[in-house]
Write a protein that holds these residues in place. Structure first.
Motif, PDB file in Angstrom:
ATOM      1  N   ALA A  10      37.575  55.095  30.625  1.00  0.00           N
ATOM      2  CA  ALA A  10      38.425  54.407  31.599  1.00  0.00           C
ATOM      3  C   ALA A  10      39.652  53.826  30.907  1.00  0.00           C
ATOM      4  O   ALA A  10      39.544  53.153  29.879  1.00  0.00           O
ATOM      5  N   GLN A  11      40.820  54.103  31.465  1.00  0.00           N
ATOM      6  CA  GLN A  11      42.053  53.534  30.924  1.00  0.00           C
ATOM      7  C   GLN A  11      42.536  52.362  31.769  1.00  0.00           C
ATOM      8  O   GLN A  11      42.974  51.346  31.237  1.00  0.00           O
ATOM      9  N   ILE A  12      42.464  52.502  33.095  1.00  0.00           N
ATOM     10  CA  ILE A  12      42.832  51.423  34.006  1.00  0.00           C
ATOM     11  C   ILE A  12      41.635  51.149  34.909  1.00  0.00           C
ATOM     12  O   ILE A  12      41.074  52.079  35.493  1.00  0.00           O
ATOM     13  N   VAL A  13      41.247  49.885  35.004  1.00  0.00           N
ATOM     14  CA  VAL A  13      40.162  49.502  35.904  1.00  0.00           C
ATOM     15  C   VAL A  13      40.669  48.390  36.814  1.00  0.00           C
ATOM     16  O   VAL A  13      40.998  47.296  36.352  1.00  0.00           O
ATOM     17  N   VAL A  14      40.753  48.700  38.101  1.00  0.00           N
ATOM     18  CA  VAL A  14      41.179  47.737  39.123  1.00  0.00           C
ATOM     19  C   VAL A  14      39.921  47.302  39.863  1.00  0.00           C
ATOM     20  O   VAL A  14      39.203  48.132  40.427  1.00  0.00           O
ATOM     21  N   SER A  15      39.630  46.002  39.860  1.00  0.00           N
ATOM     22  CA  SER A  15      38.390  45.497  40.439  1.00  0.00           C
ATOM     23  C   SER A  15      38.673  44.390  41.451  1.00  0.00           C
ATOM     24  O   SER A  15      39.174  43.319  41.091  1.00  0.00           O
ATOM     25  N   GLY A  16      38.377  44.659  42.716  1.00  0.00           N
ATOM     26  CA  GLY A  16      38.453  43.648  43.754  1.00  0.00           C
ATOM     27  C   GLY A  16      39.821  43.018  43.925  1.00  0.00           C
ATOM     28  O   GLY A  16      39.922  41.817  44.225  1.00  0.00           O
ATOM     29  N   VAL A  17      40.871  43.797  43.782  1.00  0.00           N
ATOM     30  CA  VAL A  17      42.231  43.243  43.832  1.00  0.00           C
ATOM     31  C   VAL A  17      42.753  43.169  45.267  1.00  0.00           C
ATOM     32  O   VAL A  17      42.768  44.174  45.992  1.00  0.00           O
ATOM     33  N   SER A  18      43.159  41.982  45.658  1.00  0.00           N
ATOM     34  CA  SER A  18      43.877  41.763  46.919  1.00  0.00           C
ATOM     35  C   SER A  18      45.185  41.072  46.572  1.00  0.00           C
ATOM     36  O   SER A  18      45.292  40.398  45.546  1.00  0.00           O
TER      37      SER A  18
END
Length: 271
Positions: free
Chosen positions: A16-24
């Motif tokens: 994984a290079q970019i991990v977006v988690s639960g972003v609002s």
């Protein structure tokens, strides 16, 4: 086709290079009401993967890109790039905008060298690196030209060169070919794929163009109407070794599949 609903978190992995988690993300203008632009975004971009963000106008594609670049604060959720939490812009993430953003008073060479000089790279080394990247983007012979003397496509090549010369691990592109005519846009798509193959890196590419998304990306992230959520993630699975792959049945069917997903969102944007 892989679907990613609002409550789903893609599991990070070693590649994984970019991990977006639960972003609002909420926009809070000085005047007028607040606008929820993104709602619970969960996405993983693999190392050296080319991903396109696609969706209706106002769905938050560019907002997600700017959050990843560190140009907007992440107020809810987290974004990690190569294991580091994003808090501000950094040299590991290069960004290319739709409107070139070149210094008009600097030559092409000086524009491309600007970031290297800011990093303290010795001038001779900066000149050599700038010359090499200008050859790669097809601007050899235009080093001493000013942006006003270049065509739109050439200005965008210079903007891409200015970003790539820093060799960022992640390339963020916000509709970089949107202002170009159709022929130039197609040429730039071909050149971008060639550059990416020569120097692999994770690319997140925002576009409104379904054909462009399928042409360039390994995966297409289809976003819903505002507030932006991930509606579906589509593996393109296109064999790009055939120079005529855009005429293939697989390519046409993938474009049709994604068009259908986009059209389902027509008129759904929250007021």
């Amino acid at each position: 086709m892989e679907h990613a609903g609002p409550g789903r978190v893609e599991t990070g992995s070693e590649d994984a290079q970019i991990v977006v988690s639960g972003v609002s993300h909420v926009y809070r203008p000085k005047h007028g009401r607040q606008v929820l632009a993104l709602d619970d975004i969960n996405l993983t971009v693999r190392r050296n993967e080319f991903v396109a963000l696609l969706g209706p106008s106002g769905c938050g594609k560019s907002t997600l890109l700017y959050l990843t670049g560190g140009f907007l604060p992440v107020e809810q959720g987290t974004i990690c790039v190569l294991g580091e939490t994003v808090r501000k812009p950094g040299p590991d993430r290069g960004i290319v905008f739709q409107h070139f953003a070149l210094f008009p008073w600097k030559t092409v060479r000086a524009n491309v060298m600007y970031g290297l000089e800011r990093k303290g790279v010795p001038r001779r080394e900066a000149e050599v690196r700038a010359a090499e990247i200008l050859v790669q983007v097809g601007l050899k012979g235009f080093e001493d030209s000013y942006p006003s003397q270049l065509s739109g496509g050439m200005r965008q090549r210079a903007a891409i060169a200015r970003t790539l010369v820093l060799d960022p691990a992640t390339l963020l592109m916000d509709e970089p070919f949107g202002a170009l005519d159709a022929q130039t846009r197609n040429l730039m798509q071909i050149e971008l794929l060639a550059l990416w193959r020569r120097s692999p890196k994770a690319v997140v590419f925002v576009t409104h163009d379904v054909h462009e998304a399928v042409y360039l990306a390994e995966r297409v992230v289809v976003m819903s109407a505002r507030p932006g959520r991930i509606k579906a993630i589509v593996e393109t699975g296109i064999d790009r070794s055939d120079p005529e792959f855009v005429k293939s049945r697989a390519f046409v069917e993938k474009v049709d599949e994604i068009w259908h997903l986009i059209h389902e969102e027509d008129g759904k944007a929250a007021p």
